[in-house]
Every structure is written in structure tokens, then in C-alpha cells.
Design a protein around this motif. Structure first.
Motif, PDB file in Angstrom:
ATOM      1  N   UNK A  97      21.681  59.966 -15.248  1.00 12.85           N
ATOM      2  CA  UNK A  97      22.788  61.070 -15.032  1.00 12.85           C
ATOM      3  C   UNK A  97      24.372  60.441 -15.478  1.00 12.85           C
ATOM      4  N   UNK A  98      24.351  59.229 -15.046  1.00 16.62           N
ATOM      5  CA  UNK A  98      25.793  58.556 -14.976  1.00 16.62           C
ATOM      6  C   UNK A  98      26.036  58.277 -16.543  1.00 16.62           C
ATOM      7  N   UNK A  99      24.998  57.572 -17.430  1.00 20.34           N
ATOM      8  CA  UNK A  99      25.143  57.550 -18.639  1.00 20.34           C
ATOM      9  C   UNK A  99      25.401  59.008 -19.455  1.00 20.34           C
ATOM     10  N   UNK A 100      24.758  59.891 -19.342  1.00 19.56           N
ATOM     11  CA  UNK A 100      24.883  60.956 -19.917  1.00 19.56           C
ATOM     12  C   UNK A 100      26.023  61.653 -19.661  1.00 19.56           C
ATOM     13  N   UNK A 101      26.518  61.615 -18.566  1.00 20.48           N
ATOM     14  CA  UNK A 101      27.856  62.277 -18.141  1.00 20.48           C
ATOM     15  C   UNK A 101      29.012  61.560 -18.616  1.00 20.48           C
ATOM     16  N   UNK A 102      29.103  60.343 -18.669  1.00 21.52           N
ATOM     17  CA  UNK A 102      30.287  59.455 -19.440  1.00 21.52           C
ATOM     18  C   UNK A 102      30.237  59.834 -21.001  1.00 21.52           C
ATOM     19  N   UNK A 103      29.042  59.802 -21.645  1.00 21.32           N
ATOM     20  CA  UNK A 103      28.838  60.160 -22.782  1.00 21.32           C
ATOM     21  C   UNK A 103      29.149  61.385 -23.301  1.00 21.32           C
ATOM     22  N   UNK A 104      28.979  62.570 -22.537  1.00 17.90           N
ATOM     23  CA  UNK A 104      29.445  63.849 -22.665  1.00 17.90           C
ATOM     24  C   UNK A 104      30.953  64.003 -22.440  1.00 17.90           C
ATOM     25  N   UNK A 105      31.521  63.151 -21.500  1.00 23.02           N
ATOM     26  CA  UNK A 105      32.944  63.411 -21.221  1.00 23.02           C
ATOM     27  C   UNK A 105      33.716  62.924 -22.546  1.00 23.02           C
ATOM     28  N   UNK A 106      33.172  61.666 -22.962  1.00 21.39           N
ATOM     29  CA  UNK A 106      33.829  61.029 -24.336  1.00 21.39           C
ATOM     30  C   UNK A 106      33.733  62.169 -25.583  1.00 21.39           C
ATOM     31  N   UNK A 107      32.435  62.645 -25.856  1.00 27.06           N
ATOM     32  CA  UNK A 107      32.396  63.568 -26.925  1.00 27.06           C
ATOM     33  C   UNK A 107      33.296  64.711 -26.773  1.00 27.06           C
ATOM     34  N   UNK A 108      33.091  65.283 -25.603  1.00 23.61           N
ATOM     35  CA  UNK A 108      34.231  66.512 -25.368  1.00 23.61           C
ATOM     36  C   UNK A 108      35.682  66.193 -25.253  1.00 23.61           C
ATOM     37  N   UNK A 109      36.129  65.038 -25.337  1.00 22.66           N
ATOM     38  CA  UNK A 109      37.543  64.364 -25.568  1.00 22.66           C
ATOM     39  C   UNK A 109      38.209  64.944 -24.140  1.00 22.66           C
ATOM     40  N   UNK A 110      37.388  64.812 -22.987  1.00 24.13           N
ATOM     41  CA  UNK A 110      37.995  65.612 -21.517  1.00 24.13           C
ATOM     42  C   UNK A 110      37.538  64.349 -20.653  1.00 24.13           C
ATOM     43  N   UNK A 111      38.403  64.636 -19.404  1.00 18.95           N
ATOM     44  CA  UNK A 111      38.054  63.424 -18.298  1.00 18.95           C
ATOM     45  C   UNK A 111      37.555  64.324 -17.280  1.00 18.95           C
ATOM     46  N   UNK A 112      36.935  65.575 -17.322  1.00 11.18           N
ATOM     47  CA  UNK A 112      36.390  66.377 -16.498  1.00 11.18           C
ATOM     48  C   UNK A 112      35.451  67.419 -17.005  1.00 11.18           C
ATOM     49  N   UNK A 113      34.329  67.847 -16.418  1.00 15.42           N
ATOM     50  CA  UNK A 113      33.393  68.688 -16.783  1.00 15.42           C
ATOM     51  C   UNK A 113      33.382  69.816 -15.498  1.00 15.42           C
ATOM     52  N   UNK A 114      33.862  71.087 -15.929  1.00 11.52           N
ATOM     53  CA  UNK A 114      33.558  72.064 -14.863  1.00 11.52           C
ATOM     54  C   UNK A 114      32.529  72.327 -14.149  1.00 11.52           C
ATOM     55  N   UNK A 115      31.355  72.547 -15.001  1.00  8.78           N
ATOM     56  CA  UNK A 115      30.101  72.965 -14.521  1.00  8.78           C
ATOM     57  C   UNK A 115      29.102  71.832 -15.009  1.00  8.78           C
ATOM     58  N   UNK A 116      28.562  71.193 -14.237  1.00  4.37           N
ATOM     59  CA  UNK A 116      27.657  70.122 -14.593  1.00  4.37           C
ATOM     60  C   UNK A 116      26.135  70.376 -14.040  1.00  4.37           C
ATOM     61  N   UNK A 117      25.460  70.276 -14.896  1.00  5.93           N
ATOM     62  CA  UNK A 117      23.987  70.691 -14.559  1.00  5.93           C
ATOM     63  C   UNK A 117      23.123  69.576 -15.027  1.00  5.93           C
ATOM     64  N   UNK A 118      21.913  69.342 -14.341  1.00  4.16           N
ATOM     65  CA  UNK A 118      20.754  68.766 -14.737  1.00  4.16           C
ATOM     66  C   UNK A 118      20.084  69.526 -15.683  1.00  4.16           C
TER      67      UNK A 118
END
Length: 309
Positions: free
Chosen positions: A90-111
Motif C-alpha cells: 500500500x505504501x509503495x503504490x501510494x507514494x508512486x501514484x503521488x509521484x506520477x500524478x504530480x500531487x501531494x494528496x489523493x482525494x479518494x484512495x481505494x485498495x
């Protein structure tokens, strides 16, 4: 455009899906969607190219604060082998998604998927860590059964944590014979009743049943093996005929009726769509304006034989 709220996040109920990269060509469809009043984009860590394109597009437009991003992680078939519904993945995927999306937060995060039998405690602890640190604004479960969501939320309540705030499963007028993809979950009648009792939002993928109600398919045409496997059954053809009949009386299409069925459930719903053209997108926007009575919904879903006048 109509809106709903999840844990303080205001999102459009019509959600742009990005699993098929062809719809992101030149990001024209994203521009059209925003122009139509849409704010919410569904993507996933597994959709690597999509997240990158969306991130670049938001940076170029300077519209991150106006957009609601839903992304997903911890898919069992996403890079590393073995179980992935765990804190590390979860941690790995979340940080990589934040990087790709060029943002520091995700509004809705789902497994993205579940691994039934995996203890829910460490999962909820990890998700709550990211909630508390502001990396995500709301947490949810994609393709988890309602029983597993309840198990996770019971754990969260017992330990002073936030539980899942939304679910994202398949929900459509056409009932799936079997999962469209490995590990997918459809909301059956029991799940729908559970959502109604708890008023937990459901963000439905394949809300238009892969185009089943477009008129492009028929019982005799079995050339599309995936559609045949997932949606071809006698009851679904009855639902299609009823959708056509009700559509004619309302001056709309069967596809409008099918999408409005999802948007008129007795619990909060959003619909993830995958339009292939501007016309298809605007068709979906039009469907949002259709109101269906309880009687009409029950008739469409074969729960009553006659349509009340």
C-alpha cells in the motif's frame, strides 16, 4: 452535473474512467469532461501511463485543486509477485501514484483488490496513517465484498480508527454472470441492501455494463466472447427490452435508462464511465437528469411484472 460528498470531498457523480488509455489520447476527453461540469477522475497505480498523463495534464492546466482524483493500489497483479494487500505494498503504490500524478494528496484512495483471509487490522492501520498525515482524504475498497468491508470497519470502530468510506464494485442494470476480470466483485441484492442500510457510497465501475444496452448486441450475435460470458443471459435480455420500452415512454435511450438505474439507487452512488466520444460523454450527462421511481426500478430489475401507472 450532480454531486455527492465522501468525508468532506465533493465529487461529481459521473466519474471519468481511465483504464483504457485510448480515451486519454491528447487528453481531449478530459477537457470535454471538465467542460461538461465533471470533476472526478478514476485511475489506478496499475494504470501506469494513465496516472502519468493525468498528472501532466493537471500540472499544465493548473487545475489540481478543482479536480477530485480517485486512484487505487495494492492490486495482486501489479509488479511484485505474491500477496500485495499489506502495509508495504500500500505504501509503495501510494507514494508512486503521488509521484506520477504530480500531487501531494489523493482525494479518494481505494485498495484495488482484496485478498480474502488477510487480516484487516494492519490494512486499516496503514490506511489511517496516510489519512492522518494528509496524503489521502478518504479511504475505500474496490472489489471487496460487503462482508469484508464490514469486517474492516468493525475493526476500525473497535480501535478508534476511520473505516472504509466508500466502496467501488460493479453495479449495473445488467447482472454479471461471473466476474469480468479476476478478483472483481459485483454488488448483488444482498450487497445493495447492505449499502442501503448503511448509506455507504458505491462508486460503480462498468455502470453501463460494457455497452450492453447500446443496441449493438443481440442474443443471436455471439461474436464478442467477453460480453457473452459476462452479460448474456435470459434475464438481462428481459431487462434490455424493458429498458427500451421505458426509454421510449420518456423520449430517451435504453442506455440512458440503464445508467439512470445506477444513479437512482436508494443509497449514494456514482458511476464510472468510459466514453469513446464526446457524444457518448454527453449522453451520460443527460442520463443524470432522468428520475426513476421505485416502481420503475423494480420493474426494470424484474422484481415486479407490471409497471405501475
Amino acid at each position: 452535473m450532480k454531486f455527492m460528498e465522501i468525508n468532506g470531498v465533493r465529487l461529481s457523480r459521473l466519474i471519468m474512467g481511465t483504464g483504457d488509455l485510448s480515451k486519454l489520447n491528447g487528453t481531449d476527453m478530459l477537457d470535454t469532461y471538465v467542460a461538461a461540469g465533471g470533476t472526478t477522475i478514476d485511475t489506478a497505480h496499475q494504470y501506469r501511463r494513465a496516472e502519468t498523463i493525468i498528472g501532466q495534464w493537471m500540472t499544465e492546466k493548473g487545475n489540481r485543486n478543482q479536480m477530485v482524483i480517485m486512484t487505487k493500489g495494492a492490486h495482486h497483479n501489479d509488479g511484485s509477485p505474491g500477496p500485495r494487500v499489506n502495509a508495504e505494498a500500500i505504501r509503495k503504490d501510494l507514494f508512486e501514484s503521488l509521484d506520477r500524478l504530480e500531487t501531494n494528496y489523493i482525494d479518494l484512495y481505494a485498495l484495488h483488490r482484496d485478498e480474502p483471509g488477510t487480516p484487516v487490522g494492519p490494512i486499516m492501520e496503514e490506511l489511517n496513517l496516510h489519512l492522518s498525515e494528509g496524503r489521502v482524504r478518504a479511504i475505500g475498497a474496490s472489489n471487496w465484498t460487503h462482508q469484508r468491508i464490514q469486517e474492516a470497519n468493525d475493526y476500525a470502530q473497535a480501535h478508534g480508527l476511520s473505516g472504509f468510506m466508500f466502496s467501488s464494485t460493479n453495479l449495473a442494470l445488467a447482472v454479471a454472470n461471473e466476474p469480468r476480470w479476476e478478483g472483481c466483485v459485483s454488488a448483488d441484492e444482498q450487497a445493495s441492501q447492505w449499502h442501503e442500510r448503511r448509506q455507504l457510497p458505491l462508486l460503480a465501475w462498468s455502470a453501463q455494463a460494457g455497452g450492453f444496452f447500446t443496441g449493438l448486441f443481440s442474443p443471436e450475435d455471439r461474436t464478442n466472447s467477453d460480453m457473452v460470458r459476462v452479460y448474456y443471459n435470459e434475464d438481462n435480455w428481459k431487462r434490455y427490452e424493458r429498458a427500451k420500452k421505458l426509454a421510449e415512454s420518456k423520449g430517451v435511450t435504453a442506455l440512458h435508462i440503464a445508467l439512470s438505474f445506477v444513479l437512482n439507487r436508494p443509497f449514494p452512488t456514482g458511476a464510472i464511465i468510459g466514453p469513446r466520444s464526446d457524444a457518448e460523454l454527453m449522453d451520460s450527462v443527460k442520463a443524470m437528469e432522468i428520475e426513476l421511481t421505485e416502481s420503475e426500478q423494480e420493474w426494470l430489475d424484474l422484481k415486479r411484472e407490471e409497471l405501475a401507472v
